[in-house]
Write a protein that holds these residues in place. Structure first.
Motif, short mmCIF file in Angstrom:
data_model
loop_
_atom_site.label_atom_id
_atom_site.label_comp_id
_atom_site.label_asym_id
_atom_site.label_seq_id
_atom_site.Cartn_x
_atom_site.Cartn_y
_atom_site.Cartn_z
N VAL A 17 11.28 6.33 -11.25
CA VAL A 17 10.45 7.26 -11.98
C VAL A 17 9.00 6.93 -11.70
O VAL A 17 8.65 5.81 -11.35
N CYS A 18 8.16 7.91 -11.86
CA CYS A 18 6.73 7.72 -11.65
C CYS A 18 6.10 7.35 -12.98
O CYS A 18 6.37 7.98 -13.99
N THR A 19 5.26 6.34 -12.98
CA THR A 19 4.62 5.93 -14.21
C THR A 19 3.15 6.30 -14.17
O THR A 19 2.52 6.29 -13.12
N ASN A 20 2.64 6.63 -15.32
CA ASN A 20 1.23 6.89 -15.47
C ASN A 20 0.68 5.71 -16.25
O ASN A 20 0.91 5.59 -17.44
N ASN A 21 -0.02 4.81 -15.58
CA ASN A 21 -0.48 3.57 -16.20
C ASN A 21 -1.39 3.78 -17.39
O ASN A 21 -1.42 2.98 -18.30
N GLU A 22 -2.16 4.86 -17.37
CA GLU A 22 -3.09 5.09 -18.47
C GLU A 22 -2.36 5.39 -19.77
O GLU A 22 -2.70 4.91 -20.83
N GLN A 42 3.12 10.95 -8.67
CA GLN A 42 2.40 11.28 -9.92
C GLN A 42 1.60 12.56 -9.76
O GLN A 42 1.58 13.40 -10.65
N ASN A 43 0.97 12.74 -8.61
CA ASN A 43 0.20 13.97 -8.37
C ASN A 43 1.09 15.20 -8.39
O ASN A 43 0.70 16.25 -8.88
N ARG A 44 2.28 15.06 -7.86
CA ARG A 44 3.23 16.19 -7.89
C ARG A 44 3.58 16.55 -9.32
O ARG A 44 3.66 17.72 -9.67
N PHE A 45 3.81 15.53 -10.14
CA PHE A 45 4.17 15.80 -11.52
C PHE A 45 3.00 16.34 -12.33
O PHE A 45 3.19 17.12 -13.25
N GLN A 46 1.78 15.96 -12.00
CA GLN A 46 0.62 16.50 -12.71
C GLN A 46 0.46 17.98 -12.42
O GLN A 46 -0.03 18.72 -13.25
N LEU A 47 0.89 18.40 -11.24
CA LEU A 47 0.85 19.81 -10.90
C LEU A 47 2.04 20.55 -11.51
O LEU A 47 2.08 21.76 -11.53
N GLU A 52 3.59 6.60 -19.70
CA GLU A 52 4.62 7.62 -19.80
C GLU A 52 5.46 7.63 -18.53
O GLU A 52 4.98 7.32 -17.45
N LEU A 53 6.72 8.00 -18.69
CA LEU A 53 7.62 8.17 -17.56
C LEU A 53 7.95 9.65 -17.43
O LEU A 53 8.14 10.33 -18.43
N LEU A 54 8.01 10.14 -16.22
CA LEU A 54 8.40 11.51 -15.96
C LEU A 54 9.78 11.48 -15.31
O LEU A 54 9.96 10.84 -14.28
N ILE A 55 10.73 12.16 -15.91
CA ILE A 55 12.11 12.14 -15.42
C ILE A 55 12.55 13.57 -15.14
O ILE A 55 12.42 14.45 -16.00
N GLU A 56 13.08 13.80 -13.94
CA GLU A 56 13.54 15.12 -13.54
C GLU A 56 14.96 15.38 -14.01
O GLU A 56 15.78 14.47 -14.08
N LYS A 77 0.83 -1.21 0.00
CA LYS A 77 0.00 0.00 0.00
C LYS A 77 0.87 1.26 0.00
O LYS A 77 0.55 2.24 -0.65
N ARG A 78 1.97 1.20 0.75
CA ARG A 78 2.86 2.36 0.82
C ARG A 78 3.50 2.63 -0.55
O ARG A 78 3.60 3.78 -0.98
N LYS A 79 3.92 1.59 -1.22
CA LYS A 79 4.53 1.75 -2.54
C LYS A 79 3.53 2.37 -3.51
O LYS A 79 3.87 3.29 -4.26
N LEU A 80 2.31 1.90 -3.50
CA LEU A 80 1.27 2.45 -4.36
C LEU A 80 0.97 3.90 -3.98
O LEU A 80 0.85 4.77 -4.84
N TYR A 81 0.87 4.18 -2.68
CA TYR A 81 0.61 5.54 -2.22
C TYR A 81 1.75 6.48 -2.64
O TYR A 81 1.50 7.59 -3.12
N ASP A 82 2.98 6.04 -2.47
CA ASP A 82 4.13 6.86 -2.87
C ASP A 82 4.11 7.16 -4.36
O ASP A 82 4.41 8.28 -4.78
#
Length: 156
Positions: free
Chosen positions: A132-137, A80-85, A140-144, A70-75
């Motif tokens: 990296v954070c993945t967007n399953n839909e 992902q929410n940070r990157f969407q912002l 895509e990968l977001l890389i800083e 659950k923690r891994k999924l929450y993290d």
């Protein structure tokens, strides 16, 4: 307020640190303790309601963060929410657009590193150990960037 903030811990806190803070906060904000205090203090019912709500949020946070899955999924969702912002998208690329380099790490293991140069002079680096954070839909990968706040969106 995210679960780490509720438990007053850093996001890289160990399970023991989370557990310690959870126990501390639960004792401090337990509704029974608050009810005892409210009997002795006039017009403190709103404080009791606030503490009951906080008590529930503390339990929810703990129940999520104590379970590794659950923690891994929450993290991942938090990231992902940070990157969407994040409005600092430098570019949208495909894996083939990145430069490929092979190197030997300190353990003598050959690793493949993919990189892309940022306009600030830093690099976007993607290797075996990159978190990296993945967007399953959209897959895509977001890389800083290593030097600035820009990100690239990497399509698979």
């Amino acid at each position: 307020m995210n679960f780490y903030e509720i438990l007053e811990c850093k996001e890289n806190a160990t399970l023991e640190e989370l557990k310690h803070k959870y126990k501390q906060l639960i004792l401090q904000h337990h509704p029974d303790k608050m009810n005892d205090l409210s009997d002795s203090l006039p017009s403190s019912s709103s404080n009791v309601n606030d503490d009951t709500c906080l008590f529930q949020r503390i339990n929810t946070a703990w129940n999520t963060l104590k379970d590794p899955a659950k923690r891994k999924l929450y993290d991942a969702e938090l990231c992902q929410n940070r990157f969407q912002l994040h409005n600092n998208i430098f570019d949208r690329l495909q894996l083939k657009d990145l430069d490929i380099e092979s190197c030997i790490d300190d353990d003598g293991i050959e690793r493949t590193i993919r990189s892309y140069r940022c306009r600030c002079g830093g690099q976007y680096i993607c290797d075996d150990e990159t978190e990296v954070c993945t967007n399953n839909e959209s897959e895509e990968l977001l890389i800083e960037c290593t030097e600035c706040s820009l990100v690239i969106v990497l399509g698979r």
